[in-house]
Scaffold this motif. Structure first.
Motif, PDB file in Angstrom:
ATOM      1  N   PHE A 298       2.704  -1.727  -1.014  1.00  0.00           N
ATOM      2  CA  PHE A 298       3.415  -0.831  -1.931  1.00  0.00           C
ATOM      3  C   PHE A 298       3.784  -1.519  -3.246  1.00  0.00           C
ATOM      4  O   PHE A 298       3.749  -0.902  -4.298  1.00  0.00           O
TER       5      PHE A 298
ATOM      6  N   LEU B 198      -2.327   6.516  -2.474  1.00  0.00           N
ATOM      7  CA  LEU B 198      -1.109   6.759  -1.704  1.00  0.00           C
ATOM      8  C   LEU B 198      -1.240   8.034  -0.872  1.00  0.00           C
ATOM      9  O   LEU B 198      -0.874   8.061   0.305  1.00  0.00           O
TER      10      LEU B 198
ATOM     11  N   PHE C 110       0.672  -1.588  -5.257  1.00  0.00           N
ATOM     12  CA  PHE C 110       0.367  -0.221  -5.672  1.00  0.00           C
ATOM     13  C   PHE C 110       1.232   0.186  -6.859  1.00  0.00           C
ATOM     14  O   PHE C 110       0.745   0.737  -7.840  1.00  0.00           O
TER      15      PHE C 110
ATOM     16  N   ARG D  37      -3.483   7.414   2.097  1.00  0.00           N
ATOM     17  CA  ARG D  37      -2.763   6.647   3.116  1.00  0.00           C
ATOM     18  C   ARG D  37      -1.820   7.554   3.911  1.00  0.00           C
ATOM     19  O   ARG D  37      -1.756   7.483   5.140  1.00  0.00           O
TER      20      ARG D  37
END
Length: 101
Positions: free
Chosen positions: A8, A35, A11, A38
């Motif tokens: 994260f 995201l 990201f 996922r």
């Protein structure tokens, strides 16, 4: 089956860079696409796990199939898990697209 860890922090850093240079937030190549992928994949895996635990007949995981899901953020390619007996459908088989908010 091993689950892939999602970084994260990385990201967030990459998303900010992409947005600063004008890349889109939405769409298949948008900043949010990794995201969303996922989240949808994790949701489907959880659904399949629950389905396999509550099933009355013997069943097990049997690979994945690639599907495109239309969302209000654009299309997202997901990896839909399969059960050996083909009794798992998952939430995303019942919707052609996510609602727009």
């Amino acid at each position: 089956m091993e689950r892939e860890d999602f970084d994260f922090k990385n990201f967030e850093k990459e998303a900010i860079k992409k947005l600063q240079v004008g890349e889109p937030l939405e769409g298949a190549d948008g900043v949010l696409a990794p995201l969303l992928k996922r989240l949808f994949n994790a949701s489907l895996e959880g659904e399949l796990d629950a389905h396999l635990k509550t099933g009355k007949e013997k069943n097990r995981k049997n690979g994945k199939g690639s599907k495109k899901l239309k969302t209000s953020f654009g299309e997202v390619e997901i990896d839909k898990p399969r059960g050996r007996n083909s009794t798992f459908s998952g939430l995303f088989n019942f919707i052609s697209s996510a609602p727009s908010y």
